[in-house]
Design a protein around this motif. Structure first.
Motif, PDB file in Angstrom:
ATOM      1  N   ALA A   1      -3.770  10.797   2.723  1.00 11.21           N
ATOM      2  CA  ALA A   1      -3.762  10.644   1.267  1.00 11.21           C
ATOM      3  C   ALA A   1      -4.314   9.283   0.871  1.00 11.21           C
ATOM      4  CB  ALA A   1      -2.344  10.818   0.731  1.00 11.21           C
ATOM      5  N   ARG A   2      -3.948   8.256   1.613  1.00  9.16           N
ATOM      6  CA  ARG A   2      -4.428   6.906   1.325  1.00  9.16           C
ATOM      7  C   ARG A   2      -5.932   6.785   1.570  1.00  9.16           C
ATOM      8  NH1 ARG A   2      -3.334   1.967  -1.289  1.00  9.16           N
ATOM      9  NH2 ARG A   2      -4.601   0.411  -0.223  1.00  9.16           N
ATOM     10  N   ASN A   3      -6.413   7.368   2.669  1.00  6.67           N
ATOM     11  CA  ASN A   3      -7.842   7.291   2.972  1.00  6.67           C
ATOM     12  C   ASN A   3      -8.677   8.047   1.946  1.00  6.67           C
ATOM     13  OD1 ASN A   3      -7.376   5.738   5.237  1.00  6.67           O
ATOM     14  ND2 ASN A   3      -7.416   7.459   6.665  1.00  6.67           N
ATOM     15  N   ASN A   4      -8.143   9.160   1.465  1.00  6.23           N
ATOM     16  CA  ASN A   4      -8.862   9.950   0.461  1.00  6.23           C
ATOM     17  C   ASN A   4      -8.804   9.318  -0.925  1.00  6.23           C
ATOM     18  OD1 ASN A   4      -9.489  11.830   2.419  1.00  6.23           O
ATOM     19  ND2 ASN A   4      -7.826  13.231   1.877  1.00  6.23           N
ATOM     20  N   ASN A   5      -7.796   8.466  -1.132  1.00  6.00           N
ATOM     21  CA  ASN A   5      -7.605   7.830  -2.442  1.00  6.00           C
ATOM     22  C   ASN A   5      -7.252   6.355  -2.222  1.00  6.00           C
ATOM     23  OD1 ASN A   5      -7.386  10.473  -4.275  1.00  6.00           O
ATOM     24  ND2 ASN A   5      -6.114  10.783  -2.464  1.00  6.00           N
ATOM     25  N   PRO A   6      -8.217   5.540  -1.791  1.00 11.78           N
ATOM     26  CA  PRO A   6      -7.912   4.161  -1.380  1.00 11.78           C
ATOM     27  C   PRO A   6      -7.365   3.274  -2.494  1.00 11.78           C
ATOM     28  CG  PRO A   6     -10.286   4.549  -1.458  1.00 11.78           C
ATOM     29  CD  PRO A   6      -9.636   5.882  -1.597  1.00 11.78           C
ATOM     30  N   GLU A   7      -7.578   3.666  -3.751  1.00 14.29           N
ATOM     31  CA  GLU A   7      -7.061   2.865  -4.855  1.00 14.29           C
ATOM     32  C   GLU A   7      -5.643   3.255  -5.236  1.00 14.29           C
ATOM     33  OE1 GLU A   7      -8.495   6.600  -6.824  1.00 14.29           O
ATOM     34  OE2 GLU A   7      -8.989   5.382  -5.065  1.00 14.29           O
ATOM     35  N   HIS A   8      -5.099   4.295  -4.594  1.00 18.30           N
ATOM     36  CA  HIS A   8      -3.764   4.782  -4.926  1.00 18.30           C
ATOM     37  C   HIS A   8      -2.704   4.144  -4.042  1.00 18.30           C
ATOM     38  CE1 HIS A   8      -5.920   7.789  -7.209  1.00 18.30           C
ATOM     39  NE2 HIS A   8      -4.799   8.359  -7.598  1.00 18.30           N
TER      40      HIS A   8
ATOM     41  N   PRO B   1      -0.434  13.437  -8.012  1.00 22.68           N
ATOM     42  CA  PRO B   1      -0.424  14.296  -6.817  1.00 22.68           C
ATOM     43  C   PRO B   1       0.899  14.197  -6.076  1.00 22.68           C
ATOM     44  CG  PRO B   1      -2.373  12.873  -6.887  1.00 22.68           C
ATOM     45  CD  PRO B   1      -1.433  12.364  -7.936  1.00 22.68           C
TER      46      PRO B   1
ATOM     47  N   HIS C   1      -2.159   4.808 -10.648  1.00 22.65           N
ATOM     48  CA  HIS C   1      -2.668   5.529  -9.473  1.00 22.65           C
ATOM     49  C   HIS C   1      -1.576   5.587  -8.401  1.00 22.65           C
ATOM     50  CE1 HIS C   1      -6.506   5.396 -11.419  1.00 22.65           C
ATOM     51  NE2 HIS C   1      -6.516   4.074 -11.420  1.00 22.65           N
TER      52      HIS C   1
ATOM     53  N   ASP D   1       0.835  -1.208   0.000  1.00 25.85           N
ATOM     54  CA  ASP D   1       0.000   0.000   0.000  1.00 25.85           C
ATOM     55  C   ASP D   1       0.868   1.256   0.000  1.00 25.85           C
ATOM     56  OD1 ASP D   1      -2.399  -1.517   0.195  1.00 25.85           O
ATOM     57  OD2 ASP D   1      -2.104  -1.686   2.371  1.00 25.85           O
TER      58      ASP D   1
ATOM     59  N   ILE E   1       0.643   8.247  -5.748  1.00 26.51           N
ATOM     60  CA  ILE E   1       0.784   9.550  -5.090  1.00 26.51           C
ATOM     61  C   ILE E   1       2.202   9.629  -4.542  1.00 26.51           C
ATOM     62  CG2 ILE E   1       0.055  11.001  -3.153  1.00 26.51           C
ATOM     63  CD1 ILE E   1      -2.738   9.800  -3.443  1.00 26.51           C
TER      64      ILE E   1
END
Length: 337
Positions: A238-245, A150, A94, A64, A96
């Motif tokens: 950042a992970r919670n806002n973009n779980p697929e990233h 990002p 995807h 992750d 970040i």
């Protein structure tokens, strides 16, 4: 029969030399040391064998969060980071990029640059980029900008860190509400192993019985924790806002090696998150083999690099340069109006 055996031996030799599945373990004394300051040799700490960067990234792509520790300003660290960013992005669009080298209060300035609203010189000034930005971090930021990835300004505000180190953790309570809200809810979350490592690295046993020095050391450690907790919180946000990233975080190696610092605090906040760590190890040209015995626990992968040349050999000149380097910090005003 002899000819067939020789042919078989030659074939096996070719496969071994090319790194195919028949590769047998090699002693570290047979490894080739990095020839220049730009090169590195990646070691899988599980197999304890060299692996290609492409194979390394295939493994990293399953995590992750990927954290690459660096020695600040080392060309090999920054080249490796940029190549990993490129290879991870090729496997997963995807991505970040998270960076210790920008403070969260300059996220808007960094975003303005990424969006094309400002030029590089403007961003460097507005975002208070590190002095060696162009030589170290430009390639990563430019890759992100060109591919519209990002970039997270992950570190705590410099002023806040300095003042916590000077006057103590209560400084945060005096900050305006909007500034406090940007910081993690538990800014001084701790792990005992990291505390021991930090104090050992900074002071050793010197001054441990002096209350004034102990208090000062405690404040400096709290400032360090503020950095690590902020970076962990920014990565998790950042992970919670973009779980697929997938998140690629780049940072000084002390913040990540042995999976302490930022990594330990990230996993303390989000135990289910998978985190992979790459850590640098110096391999000097005069060493026949790398000194790995004490380094195996530093990460999932190690990357061996040449040491940087010494900055100073004259003690007095070094002391003078250090005072000059930190002169601006001593003038920091920690009074909150």
């Amino acid at each position: 029969m002899i000819k067939l055996s020789l042919a078989l031996l030659i074939t096996v030799g070719v496969l071994i030399g090319s790194g195919c599945a028949l590769t047998q373990p090699h002693s570290s004394s047979s490894w080739s040391a990095p020839a220049t300051l730009y090169e590195s040799l990646v070691i899988d700490t599980n197999s304890r064998q060299p692996v290609s960067l492409e194979e390394t990234v295939k493994t990293l792509s399953k995590a992750d969060v990927v954290v690459i520790g660096e020695y600040h300003g080392h060309q090999a660290s920054h080249l490796l980071q940029t190549r990993v960013l490129h290879l991870l992005h090729a496997l997963n669009p995807h991505i970040i990029l998270s960076m210790e080298h920008f403070n969260l209060d300059h996220q808007d300035d960094l975003d303005d640059y990424l969006a094309g609203h400002t030029g590089e010189a403007e961003m460097i000034k507005d975002a208070n980029a590190w002095n060696h930005y162009r030589g170290s971090y430009r390639p990563m930021v430019e890759y992100a900008r060109n591919h519209k990835l990002p970039v997270i300004a992950a570190n705590a505000p410099a002023q806040t860190v300095r003042c916590v180190g000077r006057v103590g953790p209560d400084y945060i309570n005096e900050l305006p509400e909007d500034q406090r809200q940007r910081l993690p809810a538990q800014p001084f979350l701790d792990t005992p192993a990291y505390r021991e490592k930090f104090i050992g690295a900074i002071s050793g046993s010197h001054g441990s019985n002096d209350p004034a020095i102990s208090e000062r050391m405690a404040n400096i450690y709290k400032a360090q924790l503020l950095r690590d907790n902020t970076m962990a919180s920014r990565i998790l946000q950042a992970r919670n806002n973009n779980p697929e990233h997938q998140i690629l975080h780049v940072t000084g190696t002390f913040h990540s090696e042995e999976k302490l610092g930022t990594v330990a605090l990230l996993q303390k906040r989000a135990p289910a998150l998978s985190v992979a760590v790459l850590s640098p190890v110096f391999w000097a040209a005069d060493q026949a083999s790398p000194p790995l015995a004490e380094h195996w626990g530093k990460g999932d992968f190690l990357y061996l690099i040449q040491p940087l040349p010494p900055e100073f050999r004259d003690h007095d000149r070094r002391q003078k340069a250090m005072k000059e380097r930190f002169k601006g910090r001593s003038n920091t005003d920690c009074d909150v109006e």
